[in-house]
Design a protein around this motif. Structure first.
Motif, PDB file in Angstrom:
ATOM      1  N   ALA A 144       0.942  -1.323   0.046  1.00  0.00           N
ATOM      2  CA  ALA A 144      -0.042  -0.011   0.043  1.00  0.00           C
ATOM      3  C   ALA A 144       0.920   1.092  -0.201  1.00  0.00           C
ATOM      4  O   ALA A 144       0.371   2.312  -0.371  1.00  0.00           O
ATOM      5  CB  ALA A 144      -0.852   0.024   1.135  1.00  0.00           C
ATOM      6  N   PHE A 145       2.276   1.124   0.422  1.00  0.00           N
ATOM      7  CA  PHE A 145       3.076   2.532   0.422  1.00  0.00           C
ATOM      8  C   PHE A 145       3.295   3.034  -1.090  1.00  0.00           C
ATOM      9  O   PHE A 145       3.623   2.338  -2.146  1.00  0.00           O
ATOM     10  CB  PHE A 145       4.307   1.866   0.980  1.00  0.00           C
ATOM     11  CG  PHE A 145       5.322   2.955   1.130  1.00  0.00           C
ATOM     12  CD1 PHE A 145       5.347   3.571   2.485  1.00  0.00           C
ATOM     13  CD2 PHE A 145       6.335   3.035   0.337  1.00  0.00           C
ATOM     14  CE1 PHE A 145       6.002   4.705   2.706  1.00  0.00           C
ATOM     15  CE2 PHE A 145       7.216   4.356   0.798  1.00  0.00           C
ATOM     16  CZ  PHE A 145       7.115   4.885   1.758  1.00  0.00           C
ATOM     17  N   THR A 146       2.975   4.211  -1.057  1.00  0.00           N
ATOM     18  CA  THR A 146       3.216   5.201  -2.076  1.00  0.00           C
ATOM     19  C   THR A 146       4.261   6.044  -2.280  1.00  0.00           C
ATOM     20  O   THR A 146       4.403   6.998  -2.914  1.00  0.00           O
ATOM     21  CB  THR A 146       1.944   5.611  -2.470  1.00  0.00           C
ATOM     22  OG1 THR A 146       1.439   6.572  -1.495  1.00  0.00           O
ATOM     23  CG2 THR A 146       0.878   4.720  -3.063  1.00  0.00           C
ATOM     24  N   GLY A 147       5.125   5.983  -1.069  1.00  0.00           N
ATOM     25  CA  GLY A 147       6.112   6.988  -0.968  1.00  0.00           C
ATOM     26  C   GLY A 147       6.086   7.767   0.463  1.00  0.00           C
ATOM     27  O   GLY A 147       4.818   7.868   1.163  1.00  0.00           O
ATOM     28  N   GLY A 148       7.285   8.431   1.205  1.00  0.00           N
ATOM     29  CA  GLY A 148       6.965   8.911   2.359  1.00  0.00           C
ATOM     30  C   GLY A 148       8.293   8.556   3.302  1.00  0.00           C
ATOM     31  O   GLY A 148       9.296   8.303   2.668  1.00  0.00           O
ATOM     32  N   ARG A 149       8.183   8.632   4.499  1.00  0.00           N
ATOM     33  CA  ARG A 149       9.458   8.277   5.534  1.00  0.00           C
ATOM     34  C   ARG A 149       9.051   7.224   5.923  1.00  0.00           C
ATOM     35  O   ARG A 149       8.144   6.662   6.744  1.00  0.00           O
ATOM     36  CB  ARG A 149       9.096   9.357   6.588  1.00  0.00           C
ATOM     37  CG  ARG A 149       9.648  10.808   5.947  1.00  0.00           C
ATOM     38  CD  ARG A 149       8.896  11.857   6.889  1.00  0.00           C
ATOM     39  NE  ARG A 149       7.483  11.560   7.112  1.00  0.00           N
ATOM     40  CZ  ARG A 149       6.553  12.553   7.644  1.00  0.00           C
ATOM     41  NH1 ARG A 149       7.021  13.463   8.197  1.00  0.00           N
ATOM     42  NH2 ARG A 149       5.268  12.011   7.698  1.00  0.00           N
ATOM     43  N   ILE A 150      10.251   6.233   5.754  1.00  0.00           N
ATOM     44  CA  ILE A 150      10.222   4.962   6.307  1.00  0.00           C
ATOM     45  C   ILE A 150      11.487   5.007   7.266  1.00  0.00           C
ATOM     46  O   ILE A 150      12.644   5.466   7.066  1.00  0.00           O
ATOM     47  CB  ILE A 150      10.580   3.877   5.183  1.00  0.00           C
ATOM     48  CG1 ILE A 150       9.543   3.711   4.100  1.00  0.00           C
ATOM     49  CG2 ILE A 150      10.538   2.512   6.115  1.00  0.00           C
ATOM     50  CD1 ILE A 150       9.589   2.543   3.058  1.00  0.00           C
ATOM     51  N   VAL A 151      11.085   4.539   8.723  1.00  0.00           N
ATOM     52  CA  VAL A 151      12.232   4.357   9.565  1.00  0.00           C
ATOM     53  C   VAL A 151      12.411   2.928   9.959  1.00  0.00           C
ATOM     54  O   VAL A 151      11.453   2.136   9.998  1.00  0.00           O
ATOM     55  CB  VAL A 151      11.899   4.961  10.728  1.00  0.00           C
ATOM     56  CG1 VAL A 151      12.980   4.802  11.866  1.00  0.00           C
ATOM     57  CG2 VAL A 151      11.797   6.635  10.504  1.00  0.00           C
ATOM     58  N   VAL A 152      13.733   2.439   9.742  1.00  0.00           N
ATOM     59  CA  VAL A 152      14.131   0.949  10.239  1.00  0.00           C
ATOM     60  C   VAL A 152      14.770   1.220  11.323  1.00  0.00           C
ATOM     61  O   VAL A 152      15.993   1.744  11.443  1.00  0.00           O
ATOM     62  CB  VAL A 152      14.980   0.258   9.160  1.00  0.00           C
ATOM     63  CG1 VAL A 152      15.294  -1.352   9.600  1.00  0.00           C
ATOM     64  CG2 VAL A 152      14.292   0.314   7.690  1.00  0.00           C
ATOM     65  N   ASN A 153      14.135   0.567  12.405  1.00  0.00           N
ATOM     66  CA  ASN A 153      14.400   0.962  13.863  1.00  0.00           C
ATOM     67  C   ASN A 153      14.956  -0.464  14.652  1.00  0.00           C
ATOM     68  O   ASN A 153      14.030  -1.261  14.790  1.00  0.00           O
ATOM     69  CB  ASN A 153      13.258   1.702  14.627  1.00  0.00           C
ATOM     70  CG  ASN A 153      13.248   1.525  16.196  1.00  0.00           C
ATOM     71  OD1 ASN A 153      12.483   0.851  16.801  1.00  0.00           O
ATOM     72  ND2 ASN A 153      14.187   2.380  16.517  1.00  0.00           N
ATOM     73  N   ILE A 154      16.206  -0.589  15.101  1.00  0.00           N
ATOM     74  CA  ILE A 154      16.633  -1.727  15.572  1.00  0.00           C
ATOM     75  C   ILE A 154      16.700  -1.440  17.173  1.00  0.00           C
ATOM     76  O   ILE A 154      17.312  -0.567  17.596  1.00  0.00           O
ATOM     77  CB  ILE A 154      17.993  -1.995  14.972  1.00  0.00           C
ATOM     78  CG1 ILE A 154      17.800  -2.393  13.549  1.00  0.00           C
ATOM     79  CG2 ILE A 154      18.743  -3.188  15.427  1.00  0.00           C
ATOM     80  CD1 ILE A 154      18.309  -1.343  12.430  1.00  0.00           C
ATOM     81  N   ASN A 155      16.339  -2.411  17.826  1.00  0.00           N
ATOM     82  CA  ASN A 155      16.336  -2.386  19.274  1.00  0.00           C
ATOM     83  C   ASN A 155      17.052  -3.816  19.693  1.00  0.00           C
ATOM     84  O   ASN A 155      17.066  -4.891  18.929  1.00  0.00           O
ATOM     85  CB  ASN A 155      14.943  -2.652  19.753  1.00  0.00           C
ATOM     86  CG  ASN A 155      14.260  -1.286  19.311  1.00  0.00           C
ATOM     87  OD1 ASN A 155      14.428  -0.448  20.304  1.00  0.00           O
ATOM     88  ND2 ASN A 155      13.398  -1.251  18.473  1.00  0.00           N
TER      89      ASN A 155
END
Ligand SMILES: Cc1cc2nc3c(=O)[nH]c(=O)nc-3n(C[C@H](O)[C@H](O)[C@H](O)COP(=O)(O)OP(=O)(O)OC[C@H]3O[C@@H](n4cnc5c(N)ncnc54)[C@H](O)[C@@H]3O)c2cc1C
Length: 379
Positions: A144-155
Motif C-alpha cells: 500500500a506504500f506510495t512514498g514517504g518516510r520509512i524508519v527502520v528501527n533496531i532494538n
C-alpha cells in the motif's frame, strides 16, 4: 541403566541436536541404552530466516513450515507439551500438561521471544517481520506504500544480527524497482555509536548506506512511539517522523528459564566453550537461549549443536569430553534483491565481508530449501 537425553525446544537447535544424537548413538538407541525425548510448543516447524522474504512477496508461506514430526528422526520421542518448570537439582522437568520427565542430560534450546510490548506505542505503531503475523502485515503495508518516510528501527537484544541491515538494503531495491525511491526517505537507526554491533560490519555498511542515500541515526535507543502522530523518540532525545515504521522489537529469553532459576531475562547462564550451564553440569544450552555474548543466529545454533552432539556422544560412549565450541558463526547478508555476501567469525577471528555477488545471493536462496535437509542432519 538407560540414559535419558531430554531436549527442551523444537526449533532449529533442538531439532538438529536431537537428530544428530540419533545418528551418532544409533547402536545405543537400538540396545535401549539411550532414549531421546523432545518437548516442543508446536507440531509445525518454522524456518525463520525465510520471514525476511515474506514482506517482499518472495517467500511462499507453504515453504516456511514442515511438520515437526517429519523433520525429527523417528527414534526421537516427541511431545507437543512445553516445559513449565525445570528442577535442575533433582533433574526433573514438569510440563504444561503435568507430565514429569527425569533426565541424565538436558539440552535447553528454548530460543527467544519478541517483546514489542516493552516499548510504549510499539505494538500499535510499528511493523516488524520477525514473526509470521508481523511479516504478513508488513507485506500489506509495503504493497500500500506510495512514498514517504520509512524508519527502520533496531532494538537490542535481537536475533540474526544482519537481518535488519538486509531488510534496509532490500527495501531500497524494492522501492527503486517500484519507482518510489525518489519519493521516499529511508532512515536506519541503531542503538550504539556505530551502525552495527559487529565492528567490521559497521565499517562495511557505512559507505553502502551512504551510496544509496539511506540516512542513519546512531545512539538511538527507542523510548516510545507515538502511533497517532507517527513519531518515534529515542532516550537520547531525537524524534523522527515516519509514515511507515519497521522495527526489530527487543527480545527476551523464555520464561521457563528465569522461573527455573537458570538465568536472568530468560537467558541461561552458559559457559562459552563447553556450552554447559554454569551451575548445573548436566544441562547443555544451545541457540538463542544462551547468554553468550555472540550473535544469536541459526548458524551459531548449528555449530553449537555439532559440539554438543560430539560431547554427549563421547561422554556416553567413552566417558570423556570431546571438544569445546570455538564461537563459530556464519552469516549470509543480502545486499539487495539480487546480490549478497557472507561472513564468518569465531571467538578469535573477526568477521570480514567480501564483495557482494549474484552467486552468493542465489546460494542464500538455495539454502532456504536446503535448510530442510540441514535440520535433519543430511547436509
Ligand atoms: C527474520 C529472521 C531472519 C533470520 N535470518 C537468519 C539467517 O539468515 N541466518 C541465521 O543463521 N539465522 C537467522 N535468523 C535467526 C535464527 O532463525 C535463530 O537464531 C534460530 O532459529 C535460533 O534457533 P533456536 O533453536 O535457538 O531458537 P528457535 O528456532 O526460536 O526455537 C526455539 C523453540 O523452543 C520452543 N520453546 C520455547 N519455550 C519452550 C518451552 N517452555 N518448552 C518447550 N519448547 C519451548 C519455541 O516455541 C521454539 O520452537 C533469522 C531470524 C529471523 C526472525
Amino acid at each position: 541403566m538407560s540414559k535419558h537425553i531430554l531436549v527442551v525446544g523444537g526449533g532449529l537447535a533442538g531439532t538438529m541436536v536431537a537428530n544428530g544424537l540419533c545418528r551418532r548413538l544409533g547402536n545405543e538407541l537400538r540396545a535401549g541404552q539411550v532414549q531421546i525425548t523432545l518437548l516442543g510448543t508446536s507440531d509445525r516447524h518454522l524456518y525463520q530466516p525465510a520471514l525476511l522474504f515474506v514482506p517482499f512477496g518472495l517467500a511462499g508461506e507453504e515453504n516456511l513450515f514442515r511438520s515437526q514430526r517429519q523433520v525429527l528422526d523417528r527414534r526421537v520421542v516427541f511431545h507437543v507439551d512445553p516445559a513449565r518448570q525445570i528442577e535442575a537439582v533433582t533433574k526433573k522437568v514438569t510440563t504444561e500438561a503435568g507430565r514429569v520427565f527425569d533426565y541424565d542430560y538436558l539440552i535447553l534450546a528454548t530460543g527467544s521471544r519478541l517483546m514489542p510490548e516493552t516499548v510504549p506505542g510499539m505494538v500499535e505503531g510499528a511493523h516488524w517481520f520477525y514473526d509470521l503475523a508481523g511479516a504478513r502485515k508488513l507485506r500489506s503495508a509495503l504493497q500500500a506504500f506510495t512514498g514517504g518516510r520509512i524508519v527502520v528501527n533496531i532494538n537490542v537484544p535481537h536475533k540474526c544480527p544482519v537481518a535488519p541491515l538486509e531488510m534496509t538494503l532490500m527495501l531500497h531495491d524494492y522501492l527503486t524497482k517500484r519507482g518510489l525511491i525518489d519519493r521516499t526517505t529511508l532512515t536506519y537507526t541503531y542503538p550504539i555509536g556505530r551502525l552495527h554491533a559487529l565492528e567490521p560490519v559497521a565499517h562495511w555498511c557505512k559507505p553502502v548506506l551512504e551510496q544509496r542515500g539511506i540516512q542513519s541515526e546512531t545512539f538511538f535507543n527507542t523510548e516510545w512511539i507515538d502511533p497517532v502522530n507517527q513519531r518515534i523518540t529515542s532516550m537520547e532525545g531525537v524524534t523522527l517522523d515516519y509514515d511507515l515504521l519497521i522495527t526489530i522489537p527487543p527480545h527476551a529469553g523464555m520464561e521457563v528459564v528465569s522461573t527455573s532459576n537458570l538465568g536472568r531475562g530468560g537467558w541461561a547462564t552458559t559457559d562459552p566453550k563447553t556450552l554447559l550451564h554454569t551451575v548445573h553440569k548436566e544441562i547443555f544450552v544451545i541457540g538463542d537461549t544462551t547468554n553468550i555474548p555472540i550473535s544469536k543466529a541459526g548458524s551459531t545454533a548449528h555449530f553449537e549443536t555439532e559440539t554438543v552432539i560430539a560431547n554427549i556422544t563421547a561422554l556416553i560412549q567413552e566417558g570423556c569430553w570431546s571438544h569445546d565450541y570455538d564461537g563459530k558463526v556464519f552469516c549470509f547478508l543480502e545486499t539487495g534483491m539480487e546480490e549478497g555476501t557472507y561472513t564468518w567469525f569465531n571467538y578469535v577471528t573477526p568477521p570480514r565481508l567480501g564483495p557482494p555477488s549474484q552467486m552468493i545471493h542465489w546460494f542464500r536462496l538455495a539454502y532456504n530449501r536446503l535448510y530442510w535437509l540441514s535440520v535433519k542432519g543430511l547436509l
